[in-house]
Design an enzyme around this catalytic site. Structure first.
Site, mmCIF file in Angstrom:
data_model
loop_
_atom_site.group_PDB
_atom_site.id
_atom_site.type_symbol
_atom_site.label_atom_id
_atom_site.label_comp_id
_atom_site.label_asym_id
_atom_site.label_seq_id
_atom_site.Cartn_x
_atom_site.Cartn_y
_atom_site.Cartn_z
ATOM 1 N N ASP A 199 0.852 -1.190 0.000
ATOM 2 C CA ASP A 199 0.000 0.000 0.000
ATOM 3 C C ASP A 199 0.889 1.242 0.000
ATOM 4 O OD1 ASP A 199 -2.283 1.644 0.139
ATOM 5 O OD2 ASP A 199 -3.289 0.278 1.518
ATOM 6 N N GLY A 225 4.294 1.138 -1.860
ATOM 7 C CA GLY A 225 4.242 1.346 -3.293
ATOM 8 C C GLY A 225 2.903 1.863 -3.763
ATOM 9 N N ASP A 226 2.865 2.250 -5.018
ATOM 10 C CA ASP A 226 1.668 2.701 -5.713
ATOM 11 C C ASP A 226 1.324 1.630 -6.733
ATOM 12 O OD1 ASP A 226 0.032 3.798 -7.778
ATOM 13 O OD2 ASP A 226 0.626 5.818 -7.241
ATOM 14 N N PHE A 227 0.140 1.030 -6.635
ATOM 15 C CA PHE A 227 -0.115 -0.125 -7.489
ATOM 16 C C PHE A 227 -0.277 0.204 -8.969
ATOM 17 C CE2 PHE A 227 -4.347 0.064 -5.051
ATOM 18 C CZ PHE A 227 -4.972 0.918 -5.942
ATOM 19 N N HIS A 245 -13.324 -1.426 -7.699
ATOM 20 C CA HIS A 245 -14.497 -0.596 -7.970
ATOM 21 C C HIS A 245 -14.185 0.896 -7.978
ATOM 22 C CE1 HIS A 245 -16.086 0.017 -3.549
ATOM 23 N NE2 HIS A 245 -14.800 0.237 -3.638
#
Length: 336
Positions: A199, A225-227, A245
């Site tokens: 995350d 991290g940034d996915f 979503h």
């Protein structure tokens, strides 16, 4: 008008915002946290909360009639559910989410008609603000929000820990894992599993604190991290819960493709949400959640299990299945 027809259901649904706001205000005022300390009569509770005498008793008795309080010998007390989930000092407190709904979503949903006409978000974006930017800059609010998300997802997390065939796998990472509620439940139920959560860096200390409270720091770790920007951690199993979503279709498919790339042959991706039923008739919560994505985000929407299975197969997953978890939540499993 036929004798068997009446407008009761229409009126109950049309005016259900009355009961909703009564509960949200009760959470805001700390009604349930006060009663967790001791039962109180109407005057004692009124004074504790600093309410005006005019409507306090009606307010308490409305909560009683709605099933949120109980009363015996003139003294109000929590129900089993409100005691567990709405007392701020308990780790099971989900009121942080309701506090956010009260402070933000309640008024933004008043602009649903505009959102339906324009297709545009109706939250702080209209005023040049961003809720999540402010949330991530406030450590105390962020922790409370993540705690509430853990509580809301606890039923689904425990169901995943029991229903998924973990004996066939060794490593597991939850993508967008927040406080770590899911990985903790899996690790508690299956001693051979190692892994952790992925995350944004700002959530790392909250994850580590939560994991350490269960004595699981030797098996579960945090990967920042940034996915969208960074590679996903490699593991036998990856999960995305209440993540997809938030995004438009192209972004959903990008995240699924990244998960596919990070998994080994035979690895599994677990996606869980309040999946809309395939006939789009029954899961009202899932459908309303999709409308909430309209209120909150530029492209987010909820989807059916069949929709998600099709995206997984398009990404290359050779097998998919859908299983109900708890409440409105279900999971889609893709096997590479």
């Amino acid at each position: 008008m036929p004798d068997q027809l009446n407008p009761d259901r229409i009126m109950q649904l049309g005016m259900s915002f009355w009961g909703s706001k009564a509960l949200l205000s009760a959470v805001e005022l700390g009604v349930f946290s006060e009663l967790a300390k001791q039962p109180l009569d109407a005057e004692g509770l009124r004074q504790r909360l600093g309410l005006h005498p005019r409507s306090a008793r009606d307010f308490f008795d409305a909560l009683l009639a709605l099933g949120m309080l109980q009363r015996e010998n003139g003294r109000y007390a929590n129900t089993s559910e409100t005691s567990l989930f709405l007392d701020r000092v308990k780790p099971t407190y989900i009121g942080g989410f309701l506090e956010m709904a009260n402070a933000r979503l309640y008024r933004f949903w008043g602009s649903l008609t505009e959102g339906l006409r324009t297709g545009q978000p109706q939250n702080e974006i209209k005023e040049g603000g961003n809720f999540f930017d402010k949330l991530y800059k406030d450590p105390a609010r962020l922790k409370q929000f993540l705690q509430s998300m853990t509580g809301l997802s606890m039923g689904a997390s425990k169901a995943i820990a029991q229903k998924f065939p973990w004996r066939e796998y060794r490593t597991f990472f939850d993508i967008g894992g927040a406080q770590g509620g899911l990985v903790v439940q899996v690790a508690l139920a299956h001693e051979h599993i190692t892994g952790g959560g992925f995350d944004l860096p700002v959530t790392g200390h909250i994850f580590e604190e939560y994991v350490n409270s269960f004595g699981l720091s030797h098996r579960l770790r945090f990967v920042p991290g940034d996915f969208f920007a960074d590679p996903l951690p490699e593991a036998d199993v990856l999960a995305m819960g209440h993540i997809l979503h938030d995004w438009n279709l192209e972004e959903k498919k990008r995240l699924i493709a990244k998960a596919y790339k990070a998994l080994p042959p035979g690895g599994s991706l677990i996606i869980f949400e309040a999946l809309i039923d395939d006939e789009r008739r029954l899961n009202a919560f899932g459908l309303l959640m999709s409308l909430n994505m309209l209120i909150e985000l530029p492209g987010g929407f909820d989807y059916t299990g069949a929709d998600c299975s099709a995206w997984l197969k398009e990404a290359g997953f050779r097998e998919t299945r859908v299983e109900h978890l708890a409440g409105p939540d279900s999971m889609v499993i893709g096997i590479k």
